[in-house]
Write an enzyme that holds these catalytic residues in place. Structure first.
Site, PDB file in Angstrom:
ATOM      1  N   ARG A  96      26.138  13.198  40.206  1.00  0.00           N
ATOM      2  CA  ARG A  96      26.780  11.987  39.710  1.00  0.00           C
ATOM      3  C   ARG A  96      27.307  11.103  40.837  1.00  0.00           C
ATOM      4  NH1 ARG A  96      29.951  15.289  35.035  1.00  0.00           N
ATOM      5  NH2 ARG A  96      30.580  16.423  36.903  1.00  0.00           N
ATOM      6  N   LYS A  98      21.920  41.134  48.588  1.00  0.00           N
ATOM      7  CA  LYS A  98      22.465  41.711  49.813  1.00  0.00           C
ATOM      8  C   LYS A  98      21.567  42.853  50.269  1.00  0.00           C
ATOM      9  CE  LYS A  98      27.302  40.495  48.908  1.00  0.00           C
ATOM     10  NZ  LYS A  98      27.475  39.657  50.099  1.00  0.00           N
ATOM     11  N   GLU A 122      39.032  42.943  47.360  1.00  0.00           N
ATOM     12  CA  GLU A 122      39.219  41.691  48.080  1.00  0.00           C
ATOM     13  C   GLU A 122      40.666  41.602  48.556  1.00  0.00           C
ATOM     14  OE1 GLU A 122      37.074  38.162  46.240  1.00  0.00           O
ATOM     15  OE2 GLU A 122      37.308  39.462  44.499  1.00  0.00           O
ATOM     16  N   ASP A 143      34.630  37.977  36.153  1.00  0.00           N
ATOM     17  CA  ASP A 143      34.229  37.476  37.461  1.00  0.00           C
ATOM     18  C   ASP A 143      33.439  38.500  38.262  1.00  0.00           C
ATOM     19  OD1 ASP A 143      34.192  35.451  39.460  1.00  0.00           O
ATOM     20  OD2 ASP A 143      35.805  36.470  40.533  1.00  0.00           O
ATOM     21  N   HIS A 188      28.468  41.614  38.921  1.00  0.00           N
ATOM     22  CA  HIS A 188      28.235  42.328  40.174  1.00  0.00           C
ATOM     23  C   HIS A 188      28.257  43.841  40.001  1.00  0.00           C
ATOM     24  CE1 HIS A 188      28.492  38.476  41.887  1.00  0.00           C
ATOM     25  NE2 HIS A 188      29.761  38.457  42.215  1.00  0.00           N
ATOM     26  N   LYS A 200      41.861  41.695  43.383  1.00  0.00           N
ATOM     27  CA  LYS A 200      42.264  40.776  44.436  1.00  0.00           C
ATOM     28  C   LYS A 200      43.583  41.236  45.035  1.00  0.00           C
ATOM     29  CE  LYS A 200      39.821  36.642  42.921  1.00  0.00           C
ATOM     30  NZ  LYS A 200      39.009  36.595  44.154  1.00  0.00           N
TER      31      LYS A 200
END
Length: 495
Positions: free
Chosen positions: A51, A187, A221, A240, A245, A346
């Site tokens: 856009r 990976k 993480e 997530d 994953h 996290k």
């Protein structure tokens, strides 16, 4: 460096969301590397759609700026000939202009009617783009040409929304044209799972319940949500990380040997494994096998990290999970009775992704003199990140007069190869251009993954109890340690 036979055929690579963050951070650098490898012949043409108002020249400058310092002549050619289409993603005029540009590329660049559409946009735009491409007659190949649609995750919000998205995509594309990306599968270490299992005769005999005590998958993480608080509030760790994953890596690690290395044979076995995972449908099963958590302020006096509810864009009363621990059971002949423990979160102490297969303890024979010492079990560990490689942990005698046994490791690191591991996006882009679907996710895989996590998410959404908390820079709430301790086991130490 890619094999010489792994070169893209002539085609137009159309990136929707060409002015966005993913394109700048991942796609353009990956294309530059592929160009430098010689994987993109002159007949490959880059077309950006977004856009943001830009001319062809502006987009070419944008590409150069985002890959500063590159002097590769093929990358220069790719950007010098790049085209750009500005317009709304649901505006028919945008697709009319795109159709004209594609025709011009066929005539002037030799793209031969081949197109790869990369949906590098927020997920809410996947359906409008697919529907618009279909209405404009740009989604079906003619003659011997090909047209493919590359879709970033997430693939829906739950199983129902994933079906709705697939229905919209299917109005424009056949399933064989849809390439759903999970970059974890690209990976090197994840791909090496196939070589580890099926190219080595020493491992397959012990890859079963007779020898394996448990499997642990960790995706840790150290960072918080940063400036993604608004996105994470509507997602959480289960959607997530676990739904895509973790379950993808799990299925590759534990699946049955495929009948061949044909992409569909491998994907068939992944789906069979996902179907064998025992569903957590009953509330008592969920309570016993699923733990969630949310990080609070923590760290040190010199490095005090904010809590999740203090992050920008996060509800001060949020109950979104930033940590998940699961105990899964696989009901098939190979893995019955072997629990699979999953944890992801996290603001954990270290950044690491690994799969660990722990073997049964040896029988307690009166073989060694002296008091019995509790040793960690033998284990095979696959390190996905960082320090990609493999470790085999076993017992060995400590040098000296006394007969003492402690754990030792044999390690393999990818640094031992002269070749540099390509970035995951280099692999998925090249596979999409070539048409190799091995590392992409099929519709039935998506459905099975959602069917595993949806009941847990619904249970948590209706749970009136406060979400368990854990301090930043710790390994999750106490409930996570209790989950595995009830089985007489403990989480592997990664520190």
């Amino acid at each position: 460096m890619p094999d010489l036979d792994r070169r893209s055929p002539p085609c137009a690579l159309v990136i929707f969301g060409a002015s966005g963050d993913l394109t700048a951070r991942k796609l353009l650098p990956a294309l530059e590397q592929l160009a430098a490898y010689g994987a993109l012949p002159p007949e490959v043409t880059l077309i950006g759609v977004a856009r943001t108002p830009m001319s062809d020249e502006d987009f070419r400058d944008y590409c150069h700026e985002r890959v500063a310092g590159s002097r590769d002549p093929r990358w220069t050619e790719l950007t010098v000939t790049a085209r750009y289409v500005a317009g709304g993603y649901d505006d028919p005029a945008t697709y009319a202009r795109l159709s004209d540009v594609l025709d011009e590329c066929d005539r002037g660049r030799g793209t031969a009617g081949n197109r790869v559409y990369y949906f590098s946009t927020p997920p809410r735009l996947f359906s409008p783009i697919a529907l618009s491409l279909g209405k404009a007659g740009l989604s079906r190949p003619e003659g011997d040409g090909f047209i493919r649609a590359v879709i970033e995750k997430p693939f829906g919000w739950d199983e129902e929304s994933a079906r709705e998205l697939y229905a919209d995509l299917s109005t424009a594309f056949d399933e064989e044209q849809i390439f759903r990306i999970d970059h974890y599968l690209a990976k090197e270490t994840v791909q090496n799972l196939l070589a580890l299992r099926f190219a080595n005769s020493i491992f397959e005999p012990i890859w079963n319940r007779t020898w394996v005590d448990n499997v642990q998958i960790t995706v840790a993480e150290t960072l918080g949500v940063g400036d993604r608080g608004g996105f994470y509030e509507t997602t959480g760790a289960m959607r997530d990380i676990v739904q895509n994953h973790v379950l993808q890596v799990l299925s590759l690690f534990l699946m049955e040997p495929p009948t061949s290395f044909h992409p569909e044979a491998i994907r068939d076995e992944k789906v069979k494994l996902l179907r064998a995972i025992r569903p957590l449908d009953d509330e008592s099963d969920i309570a016993a096998n699923a733990v969630r958590g949310q990080y609070t302020r923590g760290g040190t006096r010199d490095d005090l990290m904010p809590g999740y509810r203090d992050e920008t864009g996060v509800d001060p009363l949020s109950s979104t999970e930033t940590f998940v621990a699961l105990r899964l059971h696989i009901d098939n002949w190979r893995w019955t009775g072997v629990p699979v423990y999953v944890r992801t979160g996290k603001r954990l102490p270290i950044r690491a992704t690994e799969v660990a297969m722990e073997f049964h303890h040896p029988p307690q024979l009166p073989l060694f003199p002296g008091p019995a010492i509790e040793l960690e079990p033998d284990a095979l560990i696959v390190r996905v990140q960082p320090d990609e490689g493999l470790s085999l942990r076993f017992g060995a005698k400590v040098p000296g007069h006394a007969f003492r046994v402690q754990k030792a490791s044999m390690d393999f690191s990818y640094e031992s190869f002269e070749e540099q591991s390509p970035d995951a996006y280099e692999r998925v882009i090249l596979d999409a251009l070539i048409g190799d679907p091995t590392l992409f996710i099929r519709a039935d895989e998506v459905g099975r993954s959602w069917r595993i996590v949806d009941p847990v998410l619904r249970y948590w959404a209706g749970d009136p109890r406060p979400i368990p908390l854990y301090q930043a820079a710790t390994w999750g709430p106490p409930e996570a340690a209790a989950l595995i301790a009830r089985d007489g086991r403990r989480w592997r130490s990664l520190a």
